[in-house]
Scaffold this active site. Structure first.
Site, PDB file in Angstrom:
ATOM      1  CG  ASP A 159     152.099  71.330   9.532  1.00 19.39           C
ATOM      2  OD1 ASP A 159     152.660  70.803   8.645  1.00 19.39           O
ATOM      3  OD2 ASP A 159     150.599  71.406   9.819  1.00 19.39           O
ATOM      4  CG  HIS A 187     148.191  69.872   7.488  1.00 17.61           C
ATOM      5  ND1 HIS A 187     149.514  69.876   8.030  1.00 17.61           N
ATOM      6  CD2 HIS A 187     148.141  68.526   7.099  1.00 17.61           C
ATOM      7  CE1 HIS A 187     150.154  68.524   7.947  1.00 17.61           C
ATOM      8  NE2 HIS A 187     149.268  67.575   7.185  1.00 17.61           N
TER       9      HIS A 187
HETATM   10  N1  LIG Z   1     147.363  66.327   9.761  1.00 17.31           N
HETATM   11  C1  LIG Z   1     148.470  65.845   9.485  1.00 17.31           C
HETATM   12  O1  LIG Z   1     149.379  66.501   9.954  1.00 17.31           O
HETATM   13  C2  LIG Z   1     148.577  64.433   8.981  1.00 17.31           C
HETATM   14  C3  LIG Z   1     149.621  63.806   9.224  1.00 17.31           C
HETATM   15  C4  LIG Z   1     150.308  62.501   8.528  1.00 17.31           C
HETATM   16  C5  LIG Z   1     149.083  61.984   7.875  1.00 17.31           C
HETATM   17  N2  LIG Z   1     147.981  62.577   7.465  1.00 17.31           N
HETATM   18  C6  LIG Z   1     146.778  61.876   6.946  1.00 17.31           C
HETATM   19  O2  LIG Z   1     146.290  60.812   7.701  1.00 17.31           O
HETATM   20  C7  LIG Z   1     145.468  60.020   6.767  1.00 17.31           C
HETATM   21  C8  LIG Z   1     145.755  58.606   7.467  1.00 17.31           C
HETATM   22  O3  LIG Z   1     147.246  58.398   7.339  1.00 17.31           O
HETATM   23  P1  LIG Z   1     147.834  56.865   7.234  1.00 17.31           P
HETATM   24  O4  LIG Z   1     149.192  57.100   6.912  1.00 17.31           O
HETATM   25  O5  LIG Z   1     147.636  56.411   8.689  1.00 17.31           O
HETATM   26  O6  LIG Z   1     147.202  56.173   6.210  1.00 17.31           O
HETATM   27  P2  LIG Z   1     146.821  54.400   6.059  1.00 17.31           P
HETATM   28  O7  LIG Z   1     146.478  54.111   4.852  1.00 17.31           O
HETATM   29  O8  LIG Z   1     147.875  53.679   6.565  1.00 17.31           O
HETATM   30  O9  LIG Z   1     145.727  54.142   7.187  1.00 17.31           O
HETATM   31  C9  LIG Z   1     144.370  54.720   6.707  1.00 17.31           C
HETATM   32  C10 LIG Z   1     143.442  53.827   7.387  1.00 17.31           C
HETATM   33  O10 LIG Z   1     142.097  54.520   7.450  1.00 17.31           O
HETATM   34  C11 LIG Z   1     141.159  53.318   7.025  1.00 17.31           C
HETATM   35  N3  LIG Z   1     139.910  54.042   6.491  1.00 17.31           N
HETATM   36  C12 LIG Z   1     139.691  54.480   5.253  1.00 17.31           C
HETATM   37  N4  LIG Z   1     138.405  54.893   5.267  1.00 17.31           N
HETATM   38  C13 LIG Z   1     137.762  54.723   6.495  1.00 17.31           C
HETATM   39  C14 LIG Z   1     136.581  54.991   7.146  1.00 17.31           C
HETATM   40  N5  LIG Z   1     135.519  55.271   6.268  1.00 17.31           N
HETATM   41  N6  LIG Z   1     136.531  54.631   8.335  1.00 17.31           N
HETATM   42  C15 LIG Z   1     137.394  54.176   9.043  1.00 17.31           C
HETATM   43  N7  LIG Z   1     138.696  53.919   8.579  1.00 17.31           N
HETATM   44  C16 LIG Z   1     138.946  54.192   7.331  1.00 17.31           C
HETATM   45  C17 LIG Z   1     141.845  52.590   5.969  1.00 17.31           C
HETATM   46  O11 LIG Z   1     141.294  51.245   5.838  1.00 17.31           O
HETATM   47  C18 LIG Z   1     143.171  52.591   6.475  1.00 17.31           C
HETATM   48  O12 LIG Z   1     143.408  51.336   7.713  1.00 17.31           O
HETATM   49  C19 LIG Z   1     145.730  60.253   5.495  1.00 17.31           C
HETATM   50  O13 LIG Z   1     144.690  61.236   5.196  1.00 17.31           O
HETATM   51  C20 LIG Z   1     147.238  61.335   5.670  1.00 17.31           C
HETATM   52  O14 LIG Z   1     147.208  62.243   4.544  1.00 17.31           O
HETATM   53  C21 LIG Z   1     147.598  63.754   8.103  1.00 17.31           C
HETATM   54  O1  LIG Z   2     152.266  65.146   3.971  1.00 16.43           O
HETATM   55  C1  LIG Z   2     151.322  64.546   3.864  1.00 16.43           C
HETATM   56  O2  LIG Z   2     150.494  64.128   2.801  1.00 16.43           O
HETATM   57  C2  LIG Z   2     151.114  63.662   5.230  1.00 16.43           C
HETATM   58  C3  LIG Z   2     150.944  64.618   6.220  1.00 16.43           C
HETATM   59  O3  LIG Z   2     150.075  65.542   6.022  1.00 16.43           O
HETATM   60  C4  LIG Z   2     152.189  65.135   6.773  1.00 16.43           C
HETATM   61  O4  LIG Z   2     152.252  66.637   6.708  1.00 16.43           O
HETATM   62  O5  LIG Z   2     153.362  64.641   6.748  1.00 16.43           O
END
Ligand SMILES: NC(=O)c1ccc[n+]([C@@H]2O[C@H](COP(=O)([O-])OP(=O)(O)OC[C@H]3O[C@@H](n4cnc5c(N)ncnc54)[C@H](O)[C@@H]3O)[C@@H](O)[C@H]2O)c1
Ligand SMILES: O=C(O)C[C@H](O)C(=O)O
Length: 336
Positions: A159, A187
């Protein structure tokens, strides 16, 4: 050269990790002279994909990467690790809020908190990326009582980067000319992106962002909304949530935690609240922090307008509600 440190990335077979692992293994977080042993944790159905990621890391021929340990066992994943990127969790789909993931994801962070408690180094630094990141970090910290609470954080750096980029574009300056844009609170779409303390260098002169932009309606309106809704905008366009930018932000967050912030510069991190700026204690709240010797400190004494204080209250209320919901999903009373 230094001894290798162990770093775990959870969700290692997922889309964020696909960018993140390469950046970490190149030395962009812990330094170009710090050898690494990477632990890649995912769940059993992803073992095949994980094997492919391991092959690709080997094929990158990265000098700092001494060993890669793919695993589905948290006791192996967290064994002796110094830094954890907790990415593994379900991402939201179009039309969802991040807190809609709470009941599915909070249990993952309970189990990982327990594994950190039992297997990680006691000075581990934990960055929670998986959503809802603040509340997941709260849960994780509570299941690792022997690790100091200040070693758990949630990512709002994406952000901050989005907000900084919006301001740089508005002023037609490079990103490096803008600093001290703050993300307050959760967030989520209630976060408060605050340019009120921001500084910008224009033609060699440092000015406040407010003076340089000279458009309060924009700074309180379109700017705030664009940043609050940027995650949803990416999902709508990509049909998947942000990944490359999330990986970059995770690197920035851990890099600054590990190496410190430059004098006069602060960054935003979700950290355990001590009640600063009238926030509720014991939720993971994003504040401006400065970092020295791997210890963050909340920047105190910033002047907030009444409008800004009202926005902080909104995001604080949401965090309190998420915390209560997490406790009820975990079937815990409020003694956490
Ligand atoms: N804070 C932020 O700014 C931010 C930004 C982007 C995404 N995210 C979050 O990050 C997370 C991951 O996003 P992504 O796009 O990589 O998702 P994705 O679905 O591509 O990958 C997630 C991975 O986590 C694995 N997983 C699920 N449960 C698990 C566990 N118990 N232990 C280990 N691995 C496990 C899945 O098998 C998968 O490989 C989501 O919750 C998304 O919303 C947060
Ligand atoms: O928006 C989402 O769910 C993914 C991530 O937290 C983001 O801010 O891009």
């Amino acid at each position: 050269m230094a001894e290798p440190i162990r770093v775990v990335v959870t969700g290692a077979a997922g889309q964020i990790a696909y960018s993140l692992l390469y950046m970490i293994a190149r030395g962009e977080v812990f330094g170009s002279d710090q050898p690494l042993i990477l632990h890649l944790l995912d769940i059993p159905p992803m073992v095949g994909v994980l094997e492919g990621v391991v092959m690709e890391l080997a094929d990158c021929a990265l000098p700092l990467l001494r060993q890669v340990i793919p695993t589905t066992d948290p006791s192996v994943g967290f064994k002796d690790v110094s830094a954890a990127f907790l990415v593994g969790a379900m991402p939201r789909k179009e039309g969802m809020e991040r807190k809609d993931l709470l009941s599915a994801n909070v249990k993952i962070f309970k189990a990982q908190g327990q594994a950190i408690e039992n297997f990680a180094k006691k000075d581990i630094k934990v960055l929670v990326v998986g959503n809802p990141a603040n509340t997941n970090a709260f849960v994780c910290a509570n299941y690792a009582p022997s690790i100091p609470r200040e070693n758990f954080s949630a990512m709002t750096r994406l952000d901050q980067n989005r907000a900084t980029s919006q301001i740089a574009t508005k002023l037609g300056v490079p990103i490096s000319a803008v600093k001290n844009i703050i993300i307050w609170g959760n967030h989520s779409s209630t976060q408060y992106p605050d340019a009120g303390q921001g500084k910008v260098v224009i033609n060699g002169e440092t000015k406040s962002v407010a003076d340089a932009v000279n458009d309060n309606a924009y700074l309180q309106g379109a700017f705030v909304e664009t940043v609050q809704k940027r995650g949803a905008a990416v999902i709508s366009a990509r049909k998947m949530s942000s990944a490359m930018s999330a990986a970059k932000a995770a690197c920035d967050h851990m890099h600054d935690w590990w190496n410190g912030t430059a004098p006069g510069t602060f960054v935003s991190m979700g950290v355990c609240s001590d009640g600063s700026y009238n926030s509720p204690k014991d939720v993971i709240f994003s504040f401006p922090v400065v970092i020295e010797n791997k210890q963050w400190k909340i920047v105190q004494g910033l002047n907030l307008s009444d409008a800004a204080k009202a926005k902080l209250n909104i995001t604080a209320k949401e965090l309190q509600e998420e915390k209560d919901e997490a406790l009820s999903v975990l079937d815990l009373s409020s003694n956490l």
